[in-house]
Design an enzyme around this catalytic site. Structure first.
Site, PDB file in Angstrom:
ATOM      1  N   ASN A 201      -3.105 -12.230  16.324  1.00  0.00           N
ATOM      2  CA  ASN A 201      -3.992 -11.067  16.378  1.00  0.00           C
ATOM      3  C   ASN A 201      -4.542 -10.961  17.792  1.00  0.00           C
ATOM      4  OD1 ASN A 201      -6.362  -9.220  15.868  1.00  0.00           O
ATOM      5  ND2 ASN A 201      -5.771  -9.549  13.734  1.00  0.00           N
ATOM      6  N   ILE A 202      -4.991  -9.776  18.182  1.00  0.00           N
ATOM      7  CA  ILE A 202      -5.589  -9.676  19.515  1.00  0.00           C
ATOM      8  C   ILE A 202      -7.001 -10.252  19.544  1.00  0.00           C
ATOM      9  CG2 ILE A 202      -4.197  -7.804  20.518  1.00  0.00           C
ATOM     10  CD1 ILE A 202      -6.355  -5.852  19.596  1.00  0.00           C
TER      11      ILE A 202
ATOM     12  N   HIS B 250       0.809  -1.227   0.000  1.00  0.00           N
ATOM     13  CA  HIS B 250       0.000   0.000   0.000  1.00  0.00           C
ATOM     14  C   HIS B 250       0.841   1.275   0.000  1.00  0.00           C
ATOM     15  CE1 HIS B 250      -3.597  -2.485   1.708  1.00  0.00           C
ATOM     16  NE2 HIS B 250      -3.460  -2.611   0.417  1.00  0.00           N
TER      17      HIS B 250
ATOM     18  N   CYS C 191       4.202  13.388  -8.000  1.00  0.00           N
ATOM     19  CA  CYS C 191       3.369  14.365  -8.714  1.00  0.00           C
ATOM     20  C   CYS C 191       2.253  13.630  -9.449  1.00  0.00           C
ATOM     21  CB  CYS C 191       4.251  15.120  -9.708  1.00  0.00           C
ATOM     22  SG  CYS C 191       3.315  16.034 -10.935  1.00  0.00           S
TER      23      CYS C 191
HETATM   24  P1  NAD Z   1      -6.864  -2.928  10.333  1.00  0.00           P
HETATM   25  O1  NAD Z   1      -6.843  -1.668  11.114  1.00  0.00           O
HETATM   26  O2  NAD Z   1      -8.013  -3.228   9.463  1.00  0.00           O
HETATM   27  O3  NAD Z   1      -6.730  -4.162  11.355  1.00  0.00           O
HETATM   28  C1  NAD Z   1      -5.810  -4.151  12.405  1.00  0.00           C
HETATM   29  C2  NAD Z   1      -5.836  -5.526  13.040  1.00  0.00           C
HETATM   30  O4  NAD Z   1      -4.792  -5.592  13.990  1.00  0.00           O
HETATM   31  C3  NAD Z   1      -7.120  -5.862  13.756  1.00  0.00           C
HETATM   32  O5  NAD Z   1      -7.538  -7.159  13.350  1.00  0.00           O
HETATM   33  C4  NAD Z   1      -6.735  -5.863  15.245  1.00  0.00           C
HETATM   34  O6  NAD Z   1      -7.451  -6.812  15.985  1.00  0.00           O
HETATM   35  C5  NAD Z   1      -5.264  -6.228  15.170  1.00  0.00           C
HETATM   36  N1  NAD Z   1      -4.416  -5.744  16.265  1.00  0.00           N
HETATM   37  C6  NAD Z   1      -4.482  -4.548  16.923  1.00  0.00           C
HETATM   38  N2  NAD Z   1      -3.487  -4.453  17.822  1.00  0.00           N
HETATM   39  C7  NAD Z   1      -2.759  -5.604  17.744  1.00  0.00           C
HETATM   40  C8  NAD Z   1      -1.593  -6.082  18.416  1.00  0.00           C
HETATM   41  N3  NAD Z   1      -0.974  -5.376  19.363  1.00  0.00           N
HETATM   42  N4  NAD Z   1      -1.129  -7.306  18.075  1.00  0.00           N
HETATM   43  C9  NAD Z   1      -1.742  -8.055  17.114  1.00  0.00           C
HETATM   44  N5  NAD Z   1      -2.842  -7.642  16.448  1.00  0.00           N
HETATM   45  C10 NAD Z   1      -3.336  -6.421  16.748  1.00  0.00           C
HETATM   46  O7  NAD Z   1      -5.507  -2.989   9.558  1.00  0.00           O
HETATM   47  P2  NAD Z   1      -5.147  -3.678   8.199  1.00  0.00           P
HETATM   48  O8  NAD Z   1      -5.665  -5.059   8.154  1.00  0.00           O
HETATM   49  O9  NAD Z   1      -3.706  -3.432   7.984  1.00  0.00           O
HETATM   50  O10 NAD Z   1      -6.006  -2.784   7.201  1.00  0.00           O
HETATM   51  C11 NAD Z   1      -5.546  -2.527   6.055  1.00  0.00           C
HETATM   52  C12 NAD Z   1      -5.289  -1.022   5.797  1.00  0.00           C
HETATM   53  O11 NAD Z   1      -4.893  -0.193   6.891  1.00  0.00           O
HETATM   54  C13 NAD Z   1      -4.141  -0.950   4.885  1.00  0.00           C
HETATM   55  O12 NAD Z   1      -4.575  -0.301   3.749  1.00  0.00           O
HETATM   56  C14 NAD Z   1      -3.040  -0.133   5.572  1.00  0.00           C
HETATM   57  O13 NAD Z   1      -2.341   0.589   4.593  1.00  0.00           O
HETATM   58  C15 NAD Z   1      -3.797   0.701   6.486  1.00  0.00           C
HETATM   59  N6  NAD Z   1      -3.145   1.226   7.721  1.00  0.00           N
HETATM   60  C16 NAD Z   1      -1.782   1.287   7.908  1.00  0.00           C
HETATM   61  C17 NAD Z   1      -1.222   1.764   9.102  1.00  0.00           C
HETATM   62  C18 NAD Z   1       0.279   1.797   9.281  1.00  0.00           C
HETATM   63  O14 NAD Z   1       1.025   1.953   8.329  1.00  0.00           O
HETATM   64  N7  NAD Z   1       0.764   1.612  10.523  1.00  0.00           N
HETATM   65  C19 NAD Z   1      -2.075   2.185  10.134  1.00  0.00           C
HETATM   66  C20 NAD Z   1      -3.469   2.129   9.914  1.00  0.00           C
HETATM   67  C21 NAD Z   1      -3.965   1.633   8.707  1.00  0.00           C
HETATM   68 ZN    ZN Z   2       5.081  16.930 -12.241  1.00  0.00          ZN
END
Ligand code: NAD
Ligand code: ZN
Length: 247
Positions: free
Chosen positions: A212-213, A119, A127
């Site tokens: 996962n939590i 992502h 740009c």
């Molecule tokens: P999501 O937010 O949909 O899911 C997060 C998951 O992590 C949940 O299932 C939750 O239960 C679990 N979780 C939370 N804390 C935890 C821990 N300490 N240990 C283990 N599991 C834990 O995230 P996703 O599935 O990555 O969703 C996809 C989208 O979110 C992507 O497009 C991504 O780019 C974007 N995103 C990225 C970031 C980042 O770069 N840090 C932050 C937020 C969202």
């Molecule tokens: Zn340009």
């Protein structure tokens, strides 16, 4: 402390290629909010309002305000025990590949070498007109920054309705196909096509381990599920693996 199955440690000992497919949850212990879940960002802001190209064209200032806020949080965050353990795995296995949905660059900062970013990466920009990349700090003093060609500069992250970077997805797919063990860490696994890689790995007879939590849509197809914090479970797995080697 969570109990790790002996059969998993045995399987790890026979493995050469392991993949870590990660999502926002792996960075939550670094203080970066997840999207879904009870404290998720999307409970406060609707994704359609910000993370899409039309929103950017309509209101680039608002979208940039949001990304600058996220950039600040990410910049101040540090890799946690989960990122560091994955990097440490490189000393124990022949091929360790990270396939991440995160845009926060924390796997790289933790020391992982082979990373596919499905992502994008919030530390890069480009740009919208000529596609030139801008990796340096952008200057917002005169409003939303523009390229020499006049085009608006946007963050290099994949927005709703956009394609994933092909080279990154194909790299992740290849790693999934050739993996012996495929860890799914901290992702709700509802965002496709990224989440499809878990099925690709499963069809390639890889062992699927979910961390996962809470339960997710993938829990029923995982060979092993461990529920708890990634920053606690991953170090425990590595510790068990190491002590197994000594015996
Ligand atoms: P999501 O937010 O949909 O899911 C997060 C998951 O992590 C949940 O299932 C939750 O239960 C679990 N979780 C939370 N804390 C935890 C821990 N300490 N240990 C283990 N599991 C834990 O995230 P996703 O599935 O990555 O969703 C996809 C989208 O979110 C992507 O497009 C991504 O780019 C974007 N995103 C990225 C970031 C980042 O770069 N840090 C932050 C937020 C969202
Ligand atoms: Zn340009």
């Amino acid at each position: 402390m969570i109990q790790i199955d002996k059969s998993l440690i045995d399987a790890l000992r026979e493995s050469e290629s392991i993949v870590f497919f990660t999502g926002a949850g792996i960075s939550s212990e670094s203080g970066i909010p997840t999207f879904r879940g009870k404290d998720g960002i999307w409970n406060k802001i609707r994704p359609e309002e910000l993370a899409n190209f039309n929103a950017f064209i309509r209101n680039p200032e608002m979208v940039w305000e949001w990304y600058n806020h996220r950039k600040k949080i990410i910049h101040e965050a540090q890799p946690n025990a989960a990122h560091l353990t994955i990097a440490e795995m490189q000393n124990h296995f022949k091929n360790v590949t990270v396939v991440t949905q995160n845009i926060d660059n924390l796997h790289r900062r933790a020391g992982s070498k082979t990373i596919f970013e499905l992502h994008g990466n919030i530390e890069r920009n480009f740009c919208i007109n000529c596609k030139k990349f801008f990796n340096e700090e952008l200057n917002f003093s005169a409003g939303v920054p523009k390229c020499e060609c006049g085009g608006l500069i946007r963050p290099d992250v994949v927005w709703f309705g956009e394609y994933l970077p092909e080279d990154q997805f194909l790299g992740g797919e290849k790693a999934a196909i050739s993996s012996d063990i495929f860890f799914v860490v901290g992702t709700s696994a509802v965002v496709y096509p990224a989440a499809g890689l878990v099925y690709t790995a499963k069809q390639s007879n890889s062992i699927i381990i979910e961390i996962n939590i809470e339960e997710t849509a993938l829990s029923s197809m995982a060979d092993y599920s461990y529920f708890g914090k990634a920053g606690e479970i991953l170090p425990t797995i590595l510790e068990e693996y190491r002590s197994g080697l000594k015996s």
